[in-house]
Design a protein around this motif. Structure first.
Motif, mmCIF file in Angstrom:
data_model
loop_
_atom_site.group_PDB
_atom_site.id
_atom_site.type_symbol
_atom_site.label_atom_id
_atom_site.label_comp_id
_atom_site.label_asym_id
_atom_site.label_seq_id
_atom_site.Cartn_x
_atom_site.Cartn_y
_atom_site.Cartn_z
ATOM 1 N N PRO A 1 57.783 -10.786 8.868
ATOM 2 C CA PRO A 1 56.528 -11.456 8.483
ATOM 3 C C PRO A 1 56.563 -12.926 8.901
ATOM 4 O O PRO A 1 57.644 -13.502 9.076
ATOM 5 C CB PRO A 1 56.526 -11.313 6.954
ATOM 6 N N PRO A 2 55.393 -13.560 9.073
ATOM 7 C CA PRO A 2 55.353 -14.989 9.406
ATOM 8 C C PRO A 2 56.021 -15.819 8.305
ATOM 9 O O PRO A 2 55.891 -15.471 7.129
ATOM 10 C CB PRO A 2 53.858 -15.300 9.488
ATOM 11 N N PRO A 3 56.720 -16.889 8.608
ATOM 12 C CA PRO A 3 56.962 -17.415 9.952
ATOM 13 C C PRO A 3 58.255 -16.891 10.578
ATOM 14 O O PRO A 3 58.691 -17.407 11.586
ATOM 15 C CB PRO A 3 57.074 -18.914 9.695
ATOM 16 N N ARG A 4 58.843 -15.848 9.984
ATOM 17 C CA ARG A 4 60.131 -15.371 10.493
ATOM 18 C C ARG A 4 60.000 -14.501 11.742
ATOM 19 O O ARG A 4 61.003 -14.002 12.243
ATOM 20 C CB ARG A 4 60.884 -14.631 9.375
ATOM 21 N N ASN A 5 58.769 -14.332 12.230
ATOM 22 C CA ASN A 5 58.580 -13.694 13.540
ATOM 23 C C ASN A 5 58.393 -14.747 14.635
ATOM 24 O O ASN A 5 57.950 -14.432 15.731
ATOM 25 C CB ASN A 5 57.379 -12.746 13.519
ATOM 26 N N GLU A 6 58.765 -15.989 14.331
ATOM 27 C CA GLU A 6 58.668 -17.081 15.289
ATOM 28 C C GLU A 6 60.071 -17.546 15.689
ATOM 29 O O GLU A 6 61.041 -17.309 14.959
ATOM 30 C CB GLU A 6 57.908 -18.269 14.684
ATOM 31 N N PHE A 7 60.169 -18.198 16.839
ATOM 32 C CA PHE A 7 61.432 -18.832 17.200
ATOM 33 C C PHE A 7 61.145 -20.257 17.662
ATOM 34 O O PHE A 7 60.107 -20.550 18.249
ATOM 35 C CB PHE A 7 62.192 -18.041 18.271
ATOM 36 N N ALA B 1 55.426 -10.512 19.184
ATOM 37 C CA ALA B 1 54.944 -9.245 18.646
ATOM 38 C C ALA B 1 55.801 -8.073 19.093
ATOM 39 O O ALA B 1 55.701 -6.984 18.543
ATOM 40 C CB ALA B 1 53.493 -9.010 19.079
ATOM 41 N N SER B 2 56.633 -8.283 20.107
ATOM 42 C CA SER B 2 57.522 -7.232 20.595
ATOM 43 C C SER B 2 58.634 -7.886 21.401
ATOM 44 O O SER B 2 58.562 -9.084 21.724
ATOM 45 C CB SER B 2 56.761 -6.222 21.460
ATOM 46 N N SER B 3 59.651 -7.126 21.726
ATOM 47 C CA SER B 3 60.767 -7.649 22.507
ATOM 48 C C SER B 3 60.280 -8.150 23.863
ATOM 49 O O SER B 3 59.517 -7.478 24.553
ATOM 50 C CB SER B 3 61.808 -6.541 22.709
ATOM 51 N N ILE B 4 60.721 -9.355 24.245
ATOM 52 C CA ILE B 4 60.351 -9.945 25.531
ATOM 53 C C ILE B 4 61.494 -9.678 26.501
ATOM 54 O O ILE B 4 62.578 -10.234 26.377
ATOM 55 C CB ILE B 4 60.083 -11.446 25.394
ATOM 56 N N THR B 5 61.241 -8.810 27.467
ATOM 57 C CA THR B 5 62.311 -8.321 28.338
ATOM 58 C C THR B 5 62.287 -8.914 29.738
ATOM 59 O O THR B 5 63.179 -8.639 30.535
ATOM 60 C CB THR B 5 62.222 -6.788 28.462
ATOM 61 N N GLY B 6 61.287 -9.715 30.058
ATOM 62 C CA GLY B 6 61.146 -10.205 31.420
ATOM 63 C C GLY B 6 62.085 -11.332 31.802
ATOM 64 O O GLY B 6 62.175 -11.691 32.977
ATOM 65 N N GLY B 7 62.786 -11.914 30.814
ATOM 66 C CA GLY B 7 63.711 -12.992 31.121
ATOM 67 C C GLY B 7 63.027 -14.282 31.509
ATOM 68 O O GLY B 7 63.632 -15.133 32.176
ATOM 69 N N ARG B 8 61.796 -14.461 31.078
ATOM 70 C CA ARG B 8 61.036 -15.645 31.475
ATOM 71 C C ARG B 8 60.079 -16.043 30.359
ATOM 72 O O ARG B 8 59.441 -15.183 29.739
ATOM 73 C CB ARG B 8 60.245 -15.344 32.753
ATOM 74 N N ARG C 1 70.131 -11.082 26.070
ATOM 75 C CA ARG C 1 70.238 -11.694 24.739
ATOM 76 C C ARG C 1 68.861 -12.052 24.183
ATOM 77 O O ARG C 1 68.576 -11.846 22.994
ATOM 78 C CB ARG C 1 71.108 -12.942 24.801
ATOM 79 N N PHE C 2 68.000 -12.595 25.035
ATOM 80 C CA PHE C 2 66.666 -12.996 24.601
ATOM 81 C C PHE C 2 65.825 -11.778 24.219
ATOM 82 O O PHE C 2 65.067 -11.818 23.244
ATOM 83 C CB PHE C 2 65.985 -13.797 25.711
ATOM 84 N N ALA C 3 65.964 -10.696 24.963
ATOM 85 C CA ALA C 3 65.246 -9.468 24.624
ATOM 86 C C ALA C 3 65.680 -8.958 23.250
ATOM 87 O O ALA C 3 64.851 -8.522 22.441
ATOM 88 C CB ALA C 3 65.480 -8.407 25.692
ATOM 89 N N ALA C 4 66.986 -9.006 22.986
ATOM 90 C CA ALA C 4 67.493 -8.562 21.686
ATOM 91 C C ALA C 4 67.015 -9.477 20.568
ATOM 92 O O ALA C 4 66.627 -9.015 19.486
ATOM 93 C CB ALA C 4 69.019 -8.499 21.722
ATOM 94 N N LEU C 5 67.032 -10.790 20.822
ATOM 95 C CA LEU C 5 66.599 -11.754 19.807
ATOM 96 C C LEU C 5 65.135 -11.550 19.458
ATOM 97 O O LEU C 5 64.774 -11.437 18.271
ATOM 98 C CB LEU C 5 66.826 -13.178 20.316
ATOM 99 N N THR C 6 64.261 -11.509 20.457
ATOM 100 C CA THR C 6 62.833 -11.368 20.182
ATOM 101 C C THR C 6 62.512 -10.001 19.577
ATOM 102 O O THR C 6 61.617 -9.892 18.736
ATOM 103 C CB THR C 6 62.006 -11.594 21.457
ATOM 104 N N GLY C 7 63.258 -8.985 19.980
ATOM 105 C CA GLY C 7 63.053 -7.674 19.379
ATOM 106 C C GLY C 7 63.366 -7.670 17.893
ATOM 107 O O GLY C 7 62.689 -7.008 17.102
ATOM 108 N N SER C 8 64.381 -8.445 17.505
ATOM 109 C CA SER C 8 64.758 -8.506 16.084
ATOM 110 C C SER C 8 63.756 -9.290 15.247
ATOM 111 O O SER C 8 63.695 -9.116 14.031
ATOM 112 C CB SER C 8 66.152 -9.131 15.941
ATOM 113 N N LEU C 9 62.957 -10.142 15.891
ATOM 114 C CA LEU C 9 61.989 -10.970 15.159
ATOM 115 C C LEU C 9 60.618 -10.307 15.058
ATOM 116 O O LEU C 9 59.838 -10.638 14.161
ATOM 117 C CB LEU C 9 61.816 -12.325 15.860
ATOM 118 N N ALA C 10 60.312 -9.412 15.959
ATOM 119 C CA ALA C 10 58.946 -8.912 16.120
ATOM 120 C C ALA C 10 58.368 -8.293 14.852
ATOM 121 O O ALA C 10 57.173 -8.426 14.589
ATOM 122 C CB ALA C 10 58.888 -7.908 17.265
#
Length: 231
Positions: free
Chosen positions: A176-182, A197-204, A164-173
């Motif tokens: 434009p600022p600040p909508r690329n933040e969570f 800046a890109s999908s975070i897939t490491g789960g951490r 879920r987190f990988a999908a969320l961050t991928g959708s934000l990457a």
């Protein structure tokens, strides 16, 4: 690594300025580069996933060329108060929709960021419908950064929340600022608004605050204790 650490690009630029007679335009350009490098070093510590770090290579340009012409901004987030309920705290990861330079109005749905001696107050609005709400993390621990020795909280998600987190961050990457933040929210309190800046897939992720040294040993251990289900 601190803000005074030398960088090859910085040294090359300053050498060029010195060789050109240090005209006003050159000195101004060198100053902008210095400021951009300092900002990049601070922002790259905001979110680290797995063995990687949220990419900060383009941060310098992004923060020098602010779209609305205002000065680069940064959030100073106050640590949340401790929880004495005995239950593991839940974390929410919410897409930021706006960030304005004033405290949130009483009763609004935003998260207020208190003013500091050098920064104004901010009101951060976030989208709960699109975010990950009330997540129970797999583990959390306080540790010192291997980069600079500052305190941070290392948070690991379970396999389902990792996807879920990988999908969320991928959708934000690509936003434009600040909508690329969570927004990282624990028990209704805002801790930080890192950008991706890109999908975070490491789960951490690593919660380090908005500036180096935001977390002390006491606040880092308190937050980790509250989040860790095995405490």
């Amino acid at each position: 690594m601190n803000d005074s650490t030398e960088h090859p690009l910085r040294e090359a630029l300053h050498a060029e300025v010195r060789g050109s007679g240090a005209d006003a335009a050159g000195v101004r350009l060198a100053g902008l580069a210095d400021g951009a490098l300092r900002i990049a070093r601070r922002r790259q510590r905001l979110v680290r996933a797995g063995a990687g770090i949220a990419v900060a290579a383009a941060v310098a340009a992004a923060w020098v060329a602010v779209p609305d012409g205002t000065s680069p901004r940064a959030h100073v987030v106050q640590p949340a108060a401790g929880d004495s309920t005995g239950k593991a705290a839940l974390v929410s990861l919410l897409p930021v929709t706006s960030s304005t330079q004033h405290a949130c109005a009483p009763g609004s749905s935003g998260y207020s960021v208190r003013a500091s001696a050098t920064h104004p107050a901010f009101c951060v609005q976030a989208d709960r419908a699109r975010g990950m709400v009330d997540v129970r993390v797999a583990s959390a621990k306080a540790a010192r950064s291997t980069l600079d020795g500052t305190w941070q909280v290392e948070v690991t998600f379970n396999s389902a929340d990792r996807a879920r987190f990988a999908a969320l961050t991928g959708s934000l990457a690509s936003a434009p600022p600040p909508r690329n933040e969570f927004a990282i929210v624990v028990d209704g309190k805002l801790w930080s608004t890192p950008y991706v800046a890109s999908s975070i897939t490491g789960g951490r992720i690593e919660i380090v605050g908005s500036y180096v040294g935001d977390l002390t040993s006491a606040t880092a251990h308190d937050l980790a204790r509250r989040l860790d289900p095995g405490r």
